[in-house]
Design a protein around this motif. Structure first.
Motif, PDB file in Angstrom:
ATOM      1  N   PHE A  91       0.815  -1.217   0.000  1.00 11.54           N
ATOM      2  CA  PHE A  91       0.000   0.000   0.000  1.00 11.54           C
ATOM      3  C   PHE A  91       0.849   1.267   0.000  1.00 11.54           C
ATOM      4  CE2 PHE A  91      -4.522  -0.567   0.082  1.00 11.54           C
ATOM      5  CZ  PHE A  91      -4.626  -1.942   0.153  1.00 11.54           C
ATOM      6  N   VAL A  92       2.043   1.180   0.552  1.00 13.91           N
ATOM      7  CA  VAL A  92       2.929   2.346   0.480  1.00 13.91           C
ATOM      8  C   VAL A  92       3.167   2.686  -0.982  1.00 13.91           C
ATOM      9  CG1 VAL A  92       5.228   3.214   0.982  1.00 13.91           C
ATOM     10  CG2 VAL A  92       4.053   1.800   2.650  1.00 13.91           C
ATOM     11  N   PHE A  93       3.417   1.646  -1.751  1.00 11.81           N
ATOM     12  CA  PHE A  93       3.681   1.846  -3.174  1.00 11.81           C
ATOM     13  C   PHE A  93       2.428   2.346  -3.892  1.00 11.81           C
ATOM     14  CE2 PHE A  93       4.884   0.261  -7.457  1.00 11.81           C
ATOM     15  CZ  PHE A  93       6.034   1.014  -7.562  1.00 11.81           C
ATOM     16  N   ALA A  98      12.326   4.218  -1.924  1.00 12.38           N
ATOM     17  CA  ALA A  98      11.853   3.739  -0.628  1.00 12.38           C
ATOM     18  C   ALA A  98      10.506   3.039  -0.793  1.00 12.38           C
ATOM     19  CB  ALA A  98      11.738   4.902   0.348  1.00 12.38           C
ATOM     20  N   CYS A  99       9.616   3.678  -1.573  1.00 15.34           N
ATOM     21  CA  CYS A  99       8.304   3.068  -1.783  1.00 15.34           C
ATOM     22  C   CYS A  99       8.435   1.749  -2.529  1.00 15.34           C
ATOM     23  CB  CYS A  99       7.398   4.012  -2.579  1.00 15.34           C
ATOM     24  SG  CYS A  99       7.010   5.504  -1.686  1.00 15.34           S
ATOM     25  N   PHE A 100       9.323   1.759  -3.523  1.00 17.40           N
ATOM     26  CA  PHE A 100       9.513   0.560  -4.325  1.00 17.40           C
ATOM     27  C   PHE A 100      10.104  -0.559  -3.470  1.00 17.40           C
ATOM     28  CE2 PHE A 100      11.784  -2.048  -7.473  1.00 17.40           C
ATOM     29  CZ  PHE A 100      10.692  -2.367  -8.272  1.00 17.40           C
ATOM     30  N   ALA A 101      11.031  -0.175  -2.588  1.00 15.90           N
ATOM     31  CA  ALA A 101      11.651  -1.171  -1.719  1.00 15.90           C
ATOM     32  C   ALA A 101      10.591  -1.818  -0.832  1.00 15.90           C
ATOM     33  CB  ALA A 101      12.741  -0.519  -0.872  1.00 15.90           C
ATOM     34  N   CYS A 102       9.624  -1.001  -0.381  1.00 17.25           N
ATOM     35  CA  CYS A 102       8.548  -1.552   0.439  1.00 17.25           C
ATOM     36  C   CYS A 102       7.834  -2.668  -0.295  1.00 17.25           C
ATOM     37  CB  CYS A 102       7.534  -0.472   0.790  1.00 17.25           C
ATOM     38  SG  CYS A 102       8.150   0.685   1.993  1.00 17.25           S
ATOM     39  N   LEU A 103       7.651  -2.452  -1.589  1.00 18.17           N
ATOM     40  CA  LEU A 103       6.944  -3.436  -2.404  1.00 18.17           C
ATOM     41  C   LEU A 103       7.692  -4.772  -2.404  1.00 18.17           C
ATOM     42  CD1 LEU A 103       4.450  -3.459  -4.227  1.00 18.17           C
ATOM     43  CD2 LEU A 103       5.943  -3.003  -6.146  1.00 18.17           C
TER      44      LEU A 103
END
Ligand SMILES: Nc1ncnc2c1ncn2[C@@H]1O[C@H](COP(=O)(O)OP(=O)(O)OP(=O)(O)O)[C@@H](O)[C@H]1O
Ligand SMILES: [Mg+2]
Lengths: 540, 255
Positions: free
Chosen positions: A368-370, A496-501
């Motif tokens: 969801f961050v992404f 950062a968002c992508f890493a969350c994914l």
């Protein structure tokens, strides 16, 4: 043939000169070195010749490397890393499947060398008064021929290394080029009859691209590979594509309304009239306002008559840009609704799939961050603020005063936060409904924290865009030299968002990390705005 | 009435370069309240650049601009750096927020000046003053003609009445009637302001302006007041413009 060559050479020369000028322009902006580069360079034809050659070589290299990276990232790496079940003997077929859907189909719909509006075309046809046909037809062939060449080494090598026949790689590219040429003709035909530019219609584009992505990758998830090669390399198919290309080329050569047609496509971006604004073209047309959009009554209504000064200004700004703000919100709400509906249907038919969420709500937060990164608004609003409002008012000293800048920042921030919160709340509500309907049990605490972090993310992205806008002011009137800090911060947030994914095992405290990180960023962002915006918020 | 107050705008050694090109090479001059100054210069001489430096749109490379206040008899009693707020600036190409209607822009502008100056008229009265037709007032500025936009810019300084008014070739885009009105208006308000006016029309300069200043080779020079209405005036100005030699002109810095 002579004609083709002369035209291409002439176009190349103009293009190269512009490029060389641009390189000099950018070089002069470099710290330290820039000051030493004399203005003379613009007129020194010998040095410029060298610059032109260097630029050309670099450009060609960039194209070759670009294609290789594209093949590597989109096709080879997924094959090697993601789909481990696909065995070596299946590699060539899998590669063909990926290339077929991604490049041959999805790539083709995005290109229209004939109809797309670009700087060179504009300069040559509108400003230098080239004959439209003499310009577009040669560039069309050059574009597809060079594209073929740029793809050649990477595709043939990759295909051979994966275990396919090297000549099939060549055939694949020939077929792709044939298909692209016939599709150029199709687009020209459609535009001629309906004035619809396929490569400008995002809906059409995505309607093709998304199924193509699905068709390319989904089968691999299920360890199956489609027999693309058998169909594509069959004699009837080859004949069909060859015939298509022949008919297409004939149509393109025979077509006689280029002048009118091309002028019409170039008009789409009237803003290119001003040389200095050309770079902003794409950005600008997406936020441009039309006078016809507003009725006389609405302009006369005096709806905000009671408001004063800057309040009045901002109220009017948002009122006039309602379309720009409302449409994306409605689109996003529609998307959320659709996803919810699909989710419910899936959970009804495959309860075990939904059951994976059981007691495990935090595990979906990283994705969801992404999602929030893409679904939040801000970027386009900032551009609209810049091009339609600030770029003119910043010429006035009263608008550059510290208190004015900060006050309108707050007003705007409030507005953007509200818009993003609407989306955030919609996502949360959709999740509640889903959890309820699918009968998933969860911990209340998790749900609470989830909600809080989604809302934090909404605020975070609002602050993020406005903060970058006010502190780094990335948009420019001139050649669009973007602020490097802007790019860096933006990339870091994206990464950062992508890493969350990519997170597989989500630690329990992840939710808290998200909340903590966003709140910290918001505080730092706001402090920086208060500190730096009064000085940095200028037209550069 | 008490003692007369007189403002002066003193430019000292203003310098500005773009890359290697030195546009202003230490321009200095003293402008006085109550006079309209015509600023003449060839294309690219740096008139717009000078105005932009004064208004804070551009950073200068050196020099300063001071706003002096003199009281008769007492001499100078206040020296301030020229602040952007003290300037009304009409750009050659008018730049206005195009998403507003003319009416809305004026209302906004009046609102933000309410605390600072006395506003004498209503929005519509200001429009009447500029001869902007009622049906145009509620249209988006985006659709305004060049001249109409310029009129709005003029209204800005008429409303906010800053001490210094810079006009960068404004009258050229006005129709005959409005141009006449504007000249009249400028003459009416000139006693309270320092007005600098750049133009390429010699006749307008001699007709409207009290003093002529020439910007040539990056410095400012005044044309001798005596010359202003003499026969040789045109030749003189052309001479100054074409080679920038100061033949018979008194230099502003020594005043
Ligand atoms: N932003 C800039 N970057 C580089 N050079 C500039 C810039 N602005 C102005 N110049 C140069 O400075 C010189 C003076 O320009 P300026 O616009 O001040 O002339 P001007 O006297 O107003 O001319 P005109 O009568 O044509 O309006 C010109 O040679 C111009 O090329
Ligand atoms: Mg100028």
């Amino acid at each position: 043939m002579r004609y083709l060559a002369t035209m291409l050479l002439a176009i190349y020369n103009i293009n190269a000169t512009i490029n060389a000028n641009r390189v000099i322009f950018y070089l002069k902006r470099l710290p330290l070195l820039g000051k030493r580069i004399p203005d003379r360079l613009y007129s020194d034809s010998e040095l410029k010749m060298i610059a032109t050659v260097i630029v050309t070589i670099l450009n060609v290299l960039r194209k070759f490397i670009g294609k290789t990276i594209y093949i590597g990232l989109m096709m080879v790496l997924p094959l090697m890393l993601l789909f481990k079940e696909i065995q070596r003997p299946e590699y060539p077929a899998a590669f063909l499947q990926l290339f077929f859907f991604l490049s041959l189909i999805a790539g083709t719909v995005q290109i229209s060398a004939l109809l797309e509006a670009n700087r060179n075309k504009y300069i040559c046809i509108k400003l230098m008064r080239f004959n439209a046909r003499d310009f577009v037809v040669p560039t069309l062939f050059a574009r597809h021929a060079t594209n073929f060449i740029y793809f050649l080494p990477s595709v043939m090598l990759t295909y051979a290394l994966l275990g396919g026949k090297i000549l099939h790689g060549l055939l694949l590219l020939i077929l792709m080029t044939a298909f692209r040429l016939s599709f150029e003709a199709v687009q020209l035909l459609i535009y001629d009859k309906t004035r619809i530019l396929i490569n400008k219609r995002f809906l059409i584009q995505w309607l093709v691209i998304i199924p193509c992505l699905a068709a390319a990758y989904l089968p691999l998830f299920y360890h199956s590979v489609w027999p693309v090669g058998r169909i594509l390399f069959s004699l009837p198919m080859i004949l069909l594509l060859a015939a298509g290309a022949a008919v297409g080329i004939a149509y393109i050569l025979k077509y006689h309304e280029y002048k009118r047609t091309i002028e019409a496509t170039l008009k789409l971006d009237d803003i290119m009239v001003d040389f200095s604004k050309m770079k902003g073209e794409a950005i600008f047309s997406s936020v441009k306002m039309k006078e016809e959009d507003f009725s006389e009554e609405s302009l006369r209504s005096g709806k905000f008559e009671k408001k004063q000064g800057y309040e009045y200004l901002n109220a009017l700004f948002f009122e006039r840009h309602r379309k720009l703000l409302e449409k994306p919100i409605l689109n996003r709400l529609a998307i959320i609704g659709t996803v919810l509906a699909v989710g419910i249907i899936i959970s009804l038919f495959f309860p075990e799939a939904a059951g994976q969420l059981e007691h495990n709500l935090p595990s979906i937060l990283p994705s969801f961050v992404f999602v929030m990164y893409f679904i939040s608004l801000g970027d386009r609003i900032c551009k609209a603020m810049f091009y339609n409002c600030d770029i003119s008012l910043l010429r006035y000293s009263f608008y550059r005063r510290k208190d004015v800048i900060l006050r309108s920042f707050i007003v705007r921030l409030r507005k953007v936060v509200v818009l993003n919160l609407i989306i955030g709340i919609a996502i949360c509500v959709a999740l509640y409904i889903f959890v309820e309907v699918a009968d998933i049990s969860f911990r209340w605490m998790d749900l609470m924290l989830f909600t809080v972090s989604i809302l934090c993310l909404s605020v975070f992205f609002s602050v993020h865009h406005l903060f970058l806008y006010y502190v780094y002011q990335p948009y420019t009137t001139e050649l669009g030299v973007k602020n490097p800090f802007f790019k860096i911060i933006n990339s870091v947030v994206y990464l950062a968002c992508f890493a969350c994914l990519q997170l597989r095992n989500v630690p329990g405290y992840f939710t808290l990390v998200v909340i903590g990180a966003t709140v910290t960023y918001i505080i730092i962002g706001l402090t920086l705005v208060y500190r730096l915006a009064p000085r940095n918020f200028r037209v550069k | 009435m008490g003692k007369e107050k007189l403002m002066k705008l003193e430019l000292k050694d203003i310098k500005k370069s773009f890359g290697e090109k030195q546009v202003l090479k230490g321009a200095g001059f003293t402008f006085e309240q109550g006079k309209i100054y015509g600023l003449l210069g060839r294309n690219g001489a740096g008139k717009t650049t000078l105005f932009n430096c004064l208004s804070g749109d551009l950073e200068t490379d050196g020099g300063e601009a001071l706003l002096l206040e003199e009281t008769e008899g007492d001499g100078i009693n206040a020296v301030n750096r020229l602040m952007p707020e003290s300037i009304g600036y009409v750009f050659t190409t008018p730049i206005l927020p195009e998403f507003l209607t003319g009416y809305e822009f004026l209302k906004f502008f009046i609102d933000i000046n309410k605390g600072k100056t006395r506003i004498e008229k209503t929005v519509d009265e200001y429009f009447d003053l500029m001869k902007i037709e009622p049906e145009d007032r509620h249209r988006l500025i985006k659709g305004y003609s060049h001249g109409m936009k310029n009129k709005l810019q003029m209204l800005c300084f008429i409303i906010s009445r800053p001490p210094v008014i810079l006009l960068d070739e404004p009258l050229t885009s006005f129709d005959v009637i409005v141009a006449l009105e504007m000249k009249k208006l400028l003459r009416e308000i000139k006693k309270d302001h320092i007005i600098i006016f750049s133009t390429h029309i010699l006749q307008l300069a001699t007709d409207l302006c009290d003093e002529i200043v020439v910007l040539s080779n990056g410095v400012l020079e005044q044309v001798d007041h005596e010359m202003l209405h003499s026969k040789e005036f045109e030749e003189k100005v052309i001479e100054m413009l074409s080679d920038g030699k100061s033949m018979g002109a008194e230099s502003g810095e020594q005043k």
